[in-house]
Design an enzyme around this catalytic site. Structure first.
Site, PDB file in Angstrom:
ATOM      1  CB  CYS A  41       1.550  52.599  74.375  1.00  0.00           C
ATOM      2  SG  CYS A  41       3.340  52.697  74.240  1.00  0.00           S
ATOM      3  CB  CYS A  87       3.640  56.190  77.029  1.00  0.00           C
ATOM      4  SG  CYS A  87       2.506  56.205  75.617  1.00  0.00           S
ATOM      5  CE  LYS A 117      24.402  20.741  48.650  1.00  0.00           C
ATOM      6  NZ  LYS A 117      23.037  21.155  48.903  1.00  0.00           N
ATOM      7  CD  GLU A 134      21.136  25.093  43.514  1.00  0.00           C
ATOM      8  OE1 GLU A 134      21.530  24.217  42.711  1.00  0.00           O
ATOM      9  OE2 GLU A 134      20.523  24.838  44.566  1.00  0.00           O
ATOM     10  CE  LYS A 143      30.728  20.436  42.247  1.00  0.00           C
ATOM     11  NZ  LYS A 143      30.102  21.439  41.372  1.00  0.00           N
ATOM     12  CB  SER A 200      21.599  14.327  44.794  1.00  0.00           C
ATOM     13  OG  SER A 200      21.637  12.952  45.062  1.00  0.00           O
ATOM     14  CE1 TYR A 215      20.521  46.277  29.811  1.00  0.00           C
ATOM     15  CE2 TYR A 215      18.239  46.729  30.412  1.00  0.00           C
ATOM     16  CZ  TYR A 215      19.223  45.844  30.038  1.00  0.00           C
ATOM     17  OH  TYR A 215      18.903  44.509  29.882  1.00  0.00           O
ATOM     18  CG  ASP A 216      15.375  51.633  31.509  1.00  0.00           C
ATOM     19  OD1 ASP A 216      15.733  50.438  31.597  1.00  0.00           O
ATOM     20  OD2 ASP A 216      15.004  52.318  32.480  1.00  0.00           O
TER      21      ASP A 216
HETATM   22  S1  IVH Z   1      27.307  19.664  42.180  1.00  0.00           S
HETATM   23  C1  IVH Z   1      27.152  15.703  40.316  1.00  0.00           C
HETATM   24  N1  IVH Z   1      27.829  22.052  43.111  1.00  0.00           N
HETATM   25  O1  IVH Z   1      23.127  20.800  45.669  1.00  0.00           O
HETATM   26  C2  IVH Z   1      27.144  16.830  41.245  1.00  0.00           C
HETATM   27  N2  IVH Z   1      25.666  21.156  43.497  1.00  0.00           N
HETATM   28  O2  IVH Z   1      22.746  17.974  46.804  1.00  0.00           O
HETATM   29  C3  IVH Z   1      25.905  17.622  41.162  1.00  0.00           C
HETATM   30  N3  IVH Z   1      24.164  22.675  44.655  1.00  0.00           N
HETATM   31  O3  IVH Z   1      21.103  19.299  43.254  1.00  0.00           O
HETATM   32  C4  IVH Z   1      25.797  18.768  42.067  1.00  0.00           C
HETATM   33  N4  IVH Z   1      25.561  24.355  44.842  1.00  0.00           N
HETATM   34  O4  IVH Z   1      21.094  21.816  43.361  1.00  0.00           O
HETATM   35  C5  IVH Z   1      26.913  21.077  43.009  1.00  0.00           C
HETATM   36  N5  IVH Z   1      28.432  24.195  43.814  1.00  0.00           N
HETATM   37  C6  IVH Z   1      27.510  23.216  43.720  1.00  0.00           C
HETATM   38  C7  IVH Z   1      26.220  23.350  44.223  1.00  0.00           C
HETATM   39  C8  IVH Z   1      25.323  22.291  44.095  1.00  0.00           C
HETATM   40  C9  IVH Z   1      24.329  23.932  45.087  1.00  0.00           C
HETATM   41  C10 IVH Z   1      22.915  21.881  44.814  1.00  0.00           C
HETATM   42  C11 IVH Z   1      22.399  21.292  43.535  1.00  0.00           C
HETATM   43  C12 IVH Z   1      22.284  19.829  43.737  1.00  0.00           C
HETATM   44  C13 IVH Z   1      22.367  19.694  45.217  1.00  0.00           C
HETATM   45  C14 IVH Z   1      23.098  18.421  45.574  1.00  0.00           C
END
Ligand code: IVH
Length: 718
Positions: free
Chosen positions: A457, A460, A119, A177, A339, A86, A40-41
């Site tokens: 120590c 000992c 997460k 992330e 989700k 969030s 690779y290098d």
């Molecule tokens: S979805 C609209 N999925 O958690 C939905 N967030 O508290 C937006 N995060 O700011 C976030 N893993 O930095 C989503 N699988 C994941 C995640 C994730 C980490 C973080 C992300 C976000 C925070 C939300």
């Protein structure tokens, strides 16, 4: 003619870019490297060479752009085309069930499929691809506006500079992330500590932002501190990675049937490669899971633990499964995210305030907690290192009760400003032993006591040495201290030391358990009965071991000195000491200044040697060994020519004419030092057949490489 060669060179360049991108993908996303690092290098060097000759060909998606560029004065502000939201939290099973019930009621559905994801505990980033090319990366900021961290994001190998495959939209904002693997953090902290580099952590740390620290407390802070570096060349040295979990703006172009992007570079002023056109743009999939699969096909890393689950029960099962895996993962997770999978359902559910109604975060127990530091115990390791262990008011961290945690060493105690009585932050993540991250200044009681390293120590009673410039305090009773006994015996008996054949780890452990060898010199008092009484030791083996012990008594001064296991006294230094002093007596009398006269002995090694011989317990053992009959011939006449004195070599691969050991002995006889790892101090690397990473490193550092013939030349002098 010139144009032809340029065309050929340019084709080679684009081929190299594609090839390197393919290897990055295999290595960072699939965890399945296709070629060794050295190869690779080599590809990378070839690419850099071509670009050096043709700076006008350097393109933003060239792998050469992953090394970082000139530091910025500040980050520009980026307005997110689609806000970065969030998540609402569900703290327990009931809240998860509530979330599912509300979503079902709003959608009027019996059951909902969720895309379940870990997460990741890092920081959110938005990556904007236009025509498949990474054009901007921005942090979340306040959700509306973030910071432009494009230069930094480019250094993250898991982030493609150009999308792979085909059919991508005209504009694609990938959300995900950035994180630092736990293993990466451990290596980074070790490196920072060694270099004393200040990790200026701009992220809110327990002790407030902006404080210079030599180590990052956790992967999240490390990821944030590294991604928000104004100098992207520093970011390039940080082991960051990335998982995609969503998207922002997506602009599928009006279908015209052809995709003008593709893998070729068609920037103005550049020679186009054969234009490989892709089929038309795809359209938006119907499910979140399908879109993530699509992102994966375009070369973006998507977490392999993502899964489709049904309803609240399925979600809760998934969370339990992921929680059980948590310790084994190489990255921190702080929960699971669920989700609603059908995008039409997501749209129907919409948002409240700053969070979607179609997603929820199920939080795991935190891996950092506060508790009180009750006291500090000192543990003595096999090498005599004293480790401070914090005794804590028991506290639940990451699912287990923690009542002890490591404080590492005195330097860390000072740096973290921890005192007995303090409220401290305990972290337990992965299978790493719990550690103290820092103390909470506001909660320090008036009677908090400073932590002091013991002077004797705890095992000992031997003197404890704290060598200037070393963080670790050590017991100097190496030969005497029960905590170090097994290691001391193992080293003493080693082939290159006293060469006691048959005295292996298992037998040493048994002798120790039976209390038969309390000090090294007890070895020479062992009787046939002592040995024959051991597990699985036939009389014949016992006799052989006694013979080996007897034989080992006749040795050399250098071997004896090496066998004592004095810190940082390896074979080469032992030989130098033997040569310099000619006998044991003058060495025992030597002070630090005398010791520093010896080639290769600096102040630290001199302090170790001096401290070792100054410890009366060690002198008793040495006297005991001599009384047992250990002897050596008067050392060989001070060695004549030392043409290689001051030179350092590394031997790697299979040599043609001799073994590596033989080569080492021959080089050392000429005064050279032979080490295991290649550094800037290495004079040359001697590489035989099938040499690997050491050879690659030498090439990278520009260190001369010798083959068998070169070695023969070096040795030829005598
Ligand atoms: S979805 C609209 N999925 O958690 C939905 N967030 O508290 C937006 N995060 O700011 C976030 N893993 O930095 C989503 N699988 C994941 C995640 C994730 C980490 C973080 C992300 C976000 C925070 C939300």
């Amino acid at each position: 003619m010139q144009a032809d060669t340029d065309q050929a060179l340019y084709s080679r360049l684009t081929a190299l870019r594609r090839e390197i991108a393919r290897h990055d993908h295999a290595y960072y996303l699939l965890n399945a490297p296709l070629i060794p690092d050295a190869e690779y290098d080599r590809l990378m060097r070839e690419l850099l060479d071509i670009e050096a000759g043709h700076p006008e060909w350097v393109a933003p998606d060239s792998p050469s752009q992953r090394v970082g560029g000139a530091p910025l004065a500040g980050f520009a502000e980026v307005r997110h085309a689609v806000p970065m939201l969030s998540l609402d939290n569900a703290m327990d099973e009931a809240e998860l069930a509530d979330f599912d019930r509300r979503a079902r009621e709003r959608l009027g559905k019996e059951a909902i499929d969720y895309n379940a994801e870990p997460k990741i505990d890092g920081l959110a980033i938005s990556l904007r691809y236009e025509d498949g090319l990474l054009v901007r990366a921005a942090t979340r900021g306040d959700g509306e506006r973030g910071e432009d961290v494009t230069a930094n994001a480019r250094t993250v190998h898991a982030i493609p500079l150009r999308l792979m495959g085909e059919g991508w939209p005209k504009v694609l904002e990938v959300r995900g992330e950035v994180y630092m693997p736990r293993s990466g953090l451990a290596a980074l902290n070790a490196r920072l500590e060694k270099a004393g580099e200040k990790a200026l952590d701009r992220d809110a740390s327990p002790k407030g932002a902006g404080q210079g620290r030599t180590a990052f407390a956790n992967p999240r802070n490390a990821a944030a501190g590294s991604l928000r570096q104004l100098d992207s060349r520093i970011t390039a040295t940080r082991p960051l990675s990335f998982f995609a979990y969503g998207w922002g703006e997506v602009a599928w172009m009006e279908a015209e049937g052809r995709n003008p992007g593709g893998e070729t570079d068609t920037q103005a002023g550049q020679l186009p490669d054969s234009a490989a056109l892709h089929p038309g743009y795809k359209t938006m999939p119907e499910r979140h899971s399908a879109m993530l699969a699509q992102l994966r096909d375009w070369g973006l890393p998507v977490n392999p633990l993502n899964a489709l689950v049904q309803g609240a029960a399925g979600a809760h099962d998934y969370a339990a499964r992921i929680l059980a895996l948590r310790d084994a993962l190489d990255y921190d997770i702080d929960g699971a995210v669920f989700k609603v999978d059908r995008l039409a359902d997501q749209q129907a559910l919409g948002f409240v305030a700053r969070a979607p109604r179609w997603a929820v975060a199920f939080k795991f127990p935190p891996e950092e907690e506060l508790t009180e530091l009750l006291g500090v115990d000192w543990q003595v390791g096999r090498t005599g290192a004293l480790t401070p262990v914090a005794r804590l008011a028991p506290v639940h961290v990451g699912g287990v009760v923690v009542s002890n945690a490591t404080l590492h060493n005195m330097d860390q105690i000072r740096q973290k400003d921890v005192r007995i009585g303090d409220t401290v932050i305990v972290r337990r993540a992965g299978d790493v032993i719990p550690e103290i991250v820092g103390s909470v200044a506001e909660r320090r009681p008036k009677d908090a006591r400073e932590i002091l390293a013991p002077t004797a120590c705890p095992v000992c009673g031997s003197h404890v040495e704290q060598v200037e410039g070393e963080a670790v305090a050590r017991c100097t009773g190496g030969l005497y201290c029960p905590a170090q006994r097994r290691e001391a015996i193992r080293h003493f008996a080693a082939r290159r030391a006293m060469d006691i054949d048959g005295l292996g780890e298992k037998i040493i452990a048994q002798l120790d358990e039976a209390g038969r060898v309390k000090r090294l010199d007890d070895l020479y008092r062992l009787k046939l009965d002592d040995l024959a009484a051991l597990d699985r030791m036939a009389e014949k083996s016992a006799r052989n071991l006694l013979d080996a012990l007897e034989k080992s008594k006749h040795t050399t001064l250098a071997r004896f000195l090496y066998a004592l296991g004095i810190r940082e006294v390896g074979e080469a230094t032992a030989q130098a000491l033997a040569r310099h002093f000619g006998g044991l007596e003058p060495l025992l009398k030597a002070d630090i200044d005398n010791l520093m006269q010896v080639a290769d002995v600096g102040p630290v090694v001199a302090a170790h040697i001096n401290g070792f011989f100054a410890e009366p317990h060690n002198r008793e053992v040495i006297d005991g060994l001599l009384a047992a009959g250990i002897h050596w011939d008067a050392p060989a006449e001070p060695v004549g020519a030392q043409p290689l004195a001051g030179k350092t070599y590394v031997i790697t691969g299979t040599l043609r004419d001799m073994t590596r050991d033989e080569a080492r002995v021959a080089l050392e006889a000429l005064g050279a030092k032979v080490t295991d790892s290649v550094s800037k101090k290495t004079t040359a690397v001697i590489a035989g057949e099938a040499a690997g990473s050491k050879l690659a490193k030498a090439t990278m550092l520009g260190i001369p490489v010798l083959d068998d013939a070169g070695l023969a030349d070096l040795l030829g002098g005598d």
